[in-house]
Design an enzyme around this catalytic site. Sequence first.
Site, mmCIF file in Angstrom:
data_model
loop_
_atom_site.group_PDB
_atom_site.id
_atom_site.type_symbol
_atom_site.label_atom_id
_atom_site.label_comp_id
_atom_site.label_asym_id
_atom_site.label_seq_id
_atom_site.Cartn_x
_atom_site.Cartn_y
_atom_site.Cartn_z
ATOM 1 N N LYS A 113 0.826 -1.218 0.000
ATOM 2 C CA LYS A 113 0.000 0.000 0.000
ATOM 3 C C LYS A 113 0.861 1.268 0.000
ATOM 4 C CE LYS A 113 -2.406 -0.921 3.767
ATOM 5 N NZ LYS A 113 -1.825 -2.207 4.198
ATOM 6 N N ARG B 241 -9.863 0.775 8.798
ATOM 7 C CA ARG B 241 -9.448 -0.588 9.132
ATOM 8 C C ARG B 241 -10.513 -1.347 9.911
ATOM 9 N NH1 ARG B 241 -3.560 0.425 8.982
ATOM 10 N NH2 ARG B 241 -2.379 -1.488 9.225
ATOM 11 N N ARG C 34 11.379 -6.087 5.050
ATOM 12 C CA ARG C 34 11.261 -4.647 5.284
ATOM 13 C C ARG C 34 11.806 -4.278 6.662
ATOM 14 N NH1 ARG C 34 5.294 -2.123 4.734
ATOM 15 N NH2 ARG C 34 5.056 -2.516 6.946
ATOM 16 N N ARG D 297 11.121 -0.038 11.569
ATOM 17 C CA ARG D 297 9.825 -0.258 12.229
ATOM 18 C C ARG D 297 9.904 -1.496 13.094
ATOM 19 N NH1 ARG D 297 4.629 0.367 8.407
ATOM 20 N NH2 ARG D 297 3.843 -0.870 10.149
ATOM 21 N N ARG E 275 -0.717 -8.934 13.393
ATOM 22 C CA ARG E 275 -1.285 -7.890 12.524
ATOM 23 C C ARG E 275 -2.136 -8.523 11.429
ATOM 24 N NH1 ARG E 275 4.170 -5.296 11.098
ATOM 25 N NH2 ARG E 275 3.077 -3.975 9.623
HETATM 26 P P1 AMP Z 1 0.494 0.547 9.023
HETATM 27 O O1 AMP Z 1 1.612 1.517 8.867
HETATM 28 O O2 AMP Z 1 -0.711 0.931 8.218
HETATM 29 O O3 AMP Z 1 0.925 -0.878 8.778
HETATM 30 O O4 AMP Z 1 0.033 0.618 10.545
HETATM 31 C C1 AMP Z 1 0.910 0.268 11.611
HETATM 32 C C2 AMP Z 1 0.104 0.079 12.890
HETATM 33 O O5 AMP Z 1 -0.562 1.316 13.211
HETATM 34 C C3 AMP Z 1 -1.008 -0.959 12.806
HETATM 35 O O6 AMP Z 1 -0.535 -2.257 13.086
HETATM 36 C C4 AMP Z 1 -1.973 -0.445 13.886
HETATM 37 O O7 AMP Z 1 -1.502 -0.777 15.172
HETATM 38 C C5 AMP Z 1 -1.857 1.056 13.732
HETATM 39 N N1 AMP Z 1 -2.860 1.596 12.769
HETATM 40 C C6 AMP Z 1 -2.609 2.195 11.563
HETATM 41 N N2 AMP Z 1 -3.750 2.576 10.972
HETATM 42 C C7 AMP Z 1 -4.758 2.202 11.802
HETATM 43 C C8 AMP Z 1 -6.173 2.294 11.737
HETATM 44 N N3 AMP Z 1 -6.806 2.842 10.680
HETATM 45 N N4 AMP Z 1 -6.885 1.798 12.795
HETATM 46 C C9 AMP Z 1 -6.280 1.256 13.862
HETATM 47 N N5 AMP Z 1 -4.957 1.117 13.975
HETATM 48 C C10 AMP Z 1 -4.186 1.585 12.967
#
Ligand code: AMP
Length: 192
Positions: free
Chosen positions: A14, A89, A128, A134, A146
């Site tokens: 993404k 999400r 990654r 991260r 996740r």
């Molecule tokens: P990402 O960078 O999108 O993979 O997000 C990393 C982490 O941030 C996720 O594993 C969640 O813990 C949190 N997170 C990101 N976006 C959301 C969302 N829309 N709702 C809830 N948690 C989120």
Amino acid sequence: MFNLILFGPPGSGKGTQSEKLIAKYGLKHLSTGDLLRSEIASQTPLGLEAKNFMDKGQLVPDEVVIGMISSALDNNPEANGFLFDGFPRTEAQAEALDKLLKLKKTAIHLLLALDVSEEELVKRLLGRGKTSGRSDDTNEEVIRARIVEYHKKTSPVADYYAKFDKVKHVKGEGTIDEIFEALCEQVEMKKK
Ligand code: AMP
């Protein structure tokens, strides 16, 4: 205005594809993951609360991310459209987003879902993790958590938008350019 959701499990590409799509279509990129990581880096109370969930691979509470998106929409009144990456999400987030966009007299036009097999996701995320800095990408247990969250809470979001005939699936495996081309094809069809 054209509003797009780029959807898919963690590691589906993404972030990479978002950068290319916003450049091509002049959209404002809204990634809740990036917004949360910047709150953590600034050590805000919101960031400190979110970190507890993110470190375990769990979703941050809906009201936290909905509040962040609401401010981001208000702070970008000149945008031609938004690309939502990693949001919504949960179904509650999708309903809240629809309401926020309706207040701005607009809506989601298209949800593009990147389909990638689970083994490929884990492989990509561990890869990654070696360079992204991260912490949630370095531990296989957190990665698997996740993906479980994604299946349990996030995949219903695609069903929610499918009811309004707004969902298109794209194969998320292949070269970056091949995947980008397939995504653009869907955007162009929708924009016609
Ligand atoms: P990402 O960078 O999108 O993979 O997000 C990393 C982490 O941030 C996720 O594993 C969640 O813990 C949190 N997170 C990101 N976006 C959301 C969302 N829309 N709702 C809830 N948690 C989120």
